[in-house]
Design a protein around this motif. Structure first.
Motif, PDB file in Angstrom:
ATOM      1  N   ARG A 146       0.845  -1.195   0.000  1.00  0.00           N
ATOM      2  CA  ARG A 146       0.000   0.000   0.000  1.00  0.00           C
ATOM      3  C   ARG A 146       0.877   1.240   0.000  1.00  0.00           C
ATOM      4  O   ARG A 146       1.833   1.341   0.768  1.00  0.00           O
ATOM      5  N   LEU A 147       0.539   2.165  -0.903  1.00  0.00           N
ATOM      6  CA  LEU A 147       1.264   3.429  -1.003  1.00  0.00           C
ATOM      7  C   LEU A 147       0.295   4.579  -0.757  1.00  0.00           C
ATOM      8  O   LEU A 147      -0.858   4.519  -1.196  1.00  0.00           O
ATOM      9  N   GLN A 148       0.756   5.608  -0.055  1.00  0.00           N
ATOM     10  CA  GLN A 148      -0.091   6.768   0.199  1.00  0.00           C
ATOM     11  C   GLN A 148       0.655   8.048  -0.132  1.00  0.00           C
ATOM     12  O   GLN A 148       1.804   8.227   0.268  1.00  0.00           O
ATOM     13  N   PHE A 149      -0.018   8.915  -0.869  1.00  0.00           N
ATOM     14  CA  PHE A 149       0.524  10.222  -1.245  1.00  0.00           C
ATOM     15  C   PHE A 149      -0.550  11.250  -0.909  1.00  0.00           C
ATOM     16  O   PHE A 149      -1.468  11.484  -1.709  1.00  0.00           O
ATOM     17  N   ASN A 150      -0.465  11.807   0.294  1.00  0.00           N
ATOM     18  CA  ASN A 150      -1.492  12.731   0.781  1.00  0.00           C
ATOM     19  C   ASN A 150      -2.863  12.055   0.747  1.00  0.00           C
ATOM     20  O   ASN A 150      -3.066  11.061   1.412  1.00  0.00           O
ATOM     21  N   ASP A 151      -3.784  12.549  -0.087  1.00  0.00           N
ATOM     22  CA  ASP A 151      -5.135  11.987  -0.103  1.00  0.00           C
ATOM     23  C   ASP A 151      -5.308  10.855  -1.115  1.00  0.00           C
ATOM     24  O   ASP A 151      -6.403  10.342  -1.303  1.00  0.00           O
ATOM     25  N   LEU A 152      -4.224  10.450  -1.758  1.00  0.00           N
ATOM     26  CA  LEU A 152      -4.267   9.356  -2.730  1.00  0.00           C
ATOM     27  C   LEU A 152      -3.671   8.094  -2.119  1.00  0.00           C
ATOM     28  O   LEU A 152      -2.540   8.112  -1.627  1.00  0.00           O
ATOM     29  N   VAL A 153      -4.433   6.996  -2.151  1.00  0.00           N
ATOM     30  CA  VAL A 153      -3.964   5.712  -1.630  1.00  0.00           C
ATOM     31  C   VAL A 153      -4.080   4.674  -2.748  1.00  0.00           C
ATOM     32  O   VAL A 153      -5.110   4.582  -3.425  1.00  0.00           O
ATOM     33  N   VAL A 154      -3.006   3.889  -2.930  1.00  0.00           N
ATOM     34  CA  VAL A 154      -2.994   2.829  -3.940  1.00  0.00           C
ATOM     35  C   VAL A 154      -2.628   1.529  -3.237  1.00  0.00           C
ATOM     36  O   VAL A 154      -1.572   1.443  -2.602  1.00  0.00           O
ATOM     37  N   ASP A 155      -3.502   0.537  -3.323  1.00  0.00           N
ATOM     38  CA  ASP A 155      -3.321  -0.725  -2.609  1.00  0.00           C
ATOM     39  C   ASP A 155      -3.171  -1.868  -3.600  1.00  0.00           C
ATOM     40  O   ASP A 155      -4.108  -2.202  -4.319  1.00  0.00           O
ATOM     41  N   ARG A 156      -1.999  -2.495  -3.614  1.00  0.00           N
ATOM     42  CA  ARG A 156      -1.730  -3.574  -4.557  1.00  0.00           C
ATOM     43  C   ARG A 156      -2.442  -4.861  -4.177  1.00  0.00           C
ATOM     44  O   ARG A 156      -2.852  -5.637  -5.044  1.00  0.00           O
ATOM     45  N   SER A 157      -2.600  -5.119  -2.871  1.00  0.00           N
ATOM     46  CA  SER A 157      -3.247  -6.365  -2.445  1.00  0.00           C
ATOM     47  C   SER A 157      -4.713  -6.398  -2.850  1.00  0.00           C
ATOM     48  O   SER A 157      -5.240  -7.438  -3.237  1.00  0.00           O
ATOM     49  N   MET A 158      -5.385  -5.242  -2.795  1.00  0.00           N
ATOM     50  CA  MET A 158      -6.796  -5.163  -3.166  1.00  0.00           C
ATOM     51  C   MET A 158      -6.986  -4.732  -4.610  1.00  0.00           C
ATOM     52  O   MET A 158      -8.090  -4.772  -5.143  1.00  0.00           O
ATOM     53  N   GLU A 160      -6.891  -1.737  -5.717  1.00  0.00           N
ATOM     54  CA  GLU A 160      -7.801  -0.609  -5.683  1.00  0.00           C
ATOM     55  C   GLU A 160      -7.044   0.643  -5.299  1.00  0.00           C
ATOM     56  O   GLU A 160      -5.950   0.590  -4.717  1.00  0.00           O
ATOM     57  N   ALA A 161      -7.658   1.789  -5.610  1.00  0.00           N
ATOM     58  CA  ALA A 161      -7.085   3.079  -5.235  1.00  0.00           C
ATOM     59  C   ALA A 161      -8.211   3.982  -4.753  1.00  0.00           C
ATOM     60  O   ALA A 161      -9.366   3.833  -5.150  1.00  0.00           O
ATOM     61  N   TRP A 162      -7.844   4.907  -3.873  1.00  0.00           N
ATOM     62  CA  TRP A 162      -8.829   5.830  -3.318  1.00  0.00           C
ATOM     63  C   TRP A 162      -8.291   7.256  -3.354  1.00  0.00           C
ATOM     64  O   TRP A 162      -7.093   7.483  -3.169  1.00  0.00           O
ATOM     65  N   LEU A 163      -9.168   8.182  -3.592  1.00  0.00           N
ATOM     66  CA  LEU A 163      -8.832   9.604  -3.542  1.00  0.00           C
ATOM     67  C   LEU A 163      -9.778  10.253  -2.544  1.00  0.00           C
ATOM     68  O   LEU A 163     -10.999  10.216  -2.723  1.00  0.00           O
ATOM     69  N   SER A 164      -9.215  10.812  -1.493  1.00  0.00           N
ATOM     70  CA  SER A 164     -10.019  11.400  -0.408  1.00  0.00           C
ATOM     71  C   SER A 164     -11.066  10.404   0.090  1.00  0.00           C
ATOM     72  O   SER A 164     -12.242  10.743   0.269  1.00  0.00           O
ATOM     73  N   GLU A 166     -12.549   8.145  -1.387  1.00  0.00           N
ATOM     74  CA  GLU A 166     -13.513   7.719  -2.402  1.00  0.00           C
ATOM     75  C   GLU A 166     -12.828   6.754  -3.362  1.00  0.00           C
ATOM     76  O   GLU A 166     -11.751   7.050  -3.882  1.00  0.00           O
ATOM     77  N   SER A 167     -13.455   5.602  -3.602  1.00  0.00           N
ATOM     78  CA  SER A 167     -12.871   4.606  -4.500  1.00  0.00           C
ATOM     79  C   SER A 167     -12.745   5.154  -5.922  1.00  0.00           C
ATOM     80  O   SER A 167     -13.647   5.831  -6.417  1.00  0.00           O
ATOM     81  N   ILE A 168     -11.615   4.860  -6.571  1.00  0.00           N
ATOM     82  CA  ILE A 168     -11.351   5.318  -7.941  1.00  0.00           C
ATOM     83  C   ILE A 168     -11.672   4.177  -8.895  1.00  0.00           C
ATOM     84  O   ILE A 168     -11.225   3.036  -8.700  1.00  0.00           O
ATOM     85  N   ASP A 169     -12.434   4.469  -9.932  1.00  0.00           N
ATOM     86  CA  ASP A 169     -12.821   3.474 -10.931  1.00  0.00           C
ATOM     87  C   ASP A 169     -11.689   3.307 -11.941  1.00  0.00           C
ATOM     88  O   ASP A 169     -11.489   4.153 -12.803  1.00  0.00           O
ATOM     89  N   LEU A 170     -10.939   2.210 -11.819  1.00  0.00           N
ATOM     90  CA  LEU A 170      -9.796   1.949 -12.698  1.00  0.00           C
ATOM     91  C   LEU A 170      -9.958   0.595 -13.377  1.00  0.00           C
ATOM     92  O   LEU A 170     -10.413  -0.370 -12.753  1.00  0.00           O
ATOM     93  N   THR A 171      -9.580   0.520 -14.647  1.00  0.00           N
ATOM     94  CA  THR A 171      -9.514  -0.778 -15.304  1.00  0.00           C
ATOM     95  C   THR A 171      -8.277  -1.508 -14.784  1.00  0.00           C
ATOM     96  O   THR A 171      -7.415  -0.926 -14.116  1.00  0.00           O
ATOM     97  N   SER A 172      -8.198  -2.796 -15.088  1.00  0.00           N
ATOM     98  CA  SER A 172      -7.052  -3.588 -14.649  1.00  0.00           C
ATOM     99  C   SER A 172      -5.739  -2.999 -15.171  1.00  0.00           C
ATOM    100  O   SER A 172      -4.763  -2.871 -14.434  1.00  0.00           O
TER     101      SER A 172
END
Length: 245
Positions: A146-158, A160-164, A166-172
């Motif tokens: 899991r990586l976090q940059f202020n309000d942006l979180v990116v999780d490799r295990s799940m 998924e990514a979140w901004l503030s 809120e889940s971000i809709d990303l393709t694979s």
């Protein structure tokens, strides 16, 4: 003939192709190499098939009766996160770019060589599988999950990514690219490095898929598409993910 891989046994592929003879030959080849393959020949039925079956990967022809591949790709993305490989008989870059913008993860020009299609399918599904497996393992001094940059979180295990929050809709494919850039924050990655890491094949200098995906990711992570602060384009070099944007 390619050897059957153990990890392929549970992979379910849906081919959406109106050329029944080609689709059947492709199915036979893929099944002989350990994949489970189902066919759909009409574009009008593809959306519901994908929604109901949730295959591990979709091979989607661009030109179909009933509904074209671009429309199908756009419509399924809200409920289908698996990889989509688009097939196109046209060499126009616009079709390839539109396919990526609608949510396709990769594209292959027709006529398709079965070995090439098999290699692309395996590479794409292997990345997804390895990411999920590595995310569930303990990490001791290795790459974080899991990586976090202020309000942006990116999780490799799940994956998924979140901004503030809120889940971000990303393709694979978009997630794979975001994770690659974020996990190399502060370092410029060339298009050649990115292409090889994500596609497993050598960059030909012409493919625009990386640029299209970056342009799609930027607004999703709150970046300004015109004057980006998070993912910067470094002229003649590549892309830089900024640690503190």
């Amino acid at each position: 003939m390619d050897g059957v891989e153990q990890t392929n046994e549970s992979w379910r592929i849906l081919i959406v192709e109106d050329d029944e003879r080609l689709a059947e030959l492709t199915r036979e080849y893929l099944e002989s190499n350990g994949l489970q393959v189902s066919l759909e020949t009409h574009g009008g039925s593809a959306v519901e098939r994908i929604r109901n079956e949730q295959p591990d990967l979709v091979v989607l022809d661009l030109m179909l009766p009933g509904e074209d591949g671009l429309s199908i790709c756009r419509r399924v993305r809200p409920f289908y996160s698996g990889p989509i490989i688009m097939l196109t008989a046209r060499t126009d870059d616009l079709d390839q770019v539109l396919g990526l913008e609608m949510g396709a993860d990769d594209y292959i020009g027709k006529p398709v060589k079965p070995r090439v299609l098999l290699a692309r399918i395996r590479a794409m599904l292997r990345r997804v599988t390895e990411a999920a497996q590595s995310g569930g393992e303990e990490v001791n001094g290795e790459e974080p999950v899991r990586l976090q940059f202020n309000d942006l979180v990116v999780d490799r295990s799940m994956r998924e990514a979140w901004l503030s929050d809120e889940s971000i809709d990303l393709t694979s494919a978009e997630f794979d690219l975001l994770w690659l850039l974020a996990s190399n924050a502060g370092r410029v990655l060339s298009r050649e490095e990115i292409f090889t890491a994500l596609r497993g094949i050598e960059y030909d200098g012409q493919d625009r898929s990386i640029d299209v995906r970056v342009s799609r990711i930027r607004p999703k992570i709150g970046d300004d598409p015109i004057h980006p602060r998070r993912i910067k384009t470094v002229r003649s070099k590549g892309y830089l993910f900024v640690k503190e944007a």
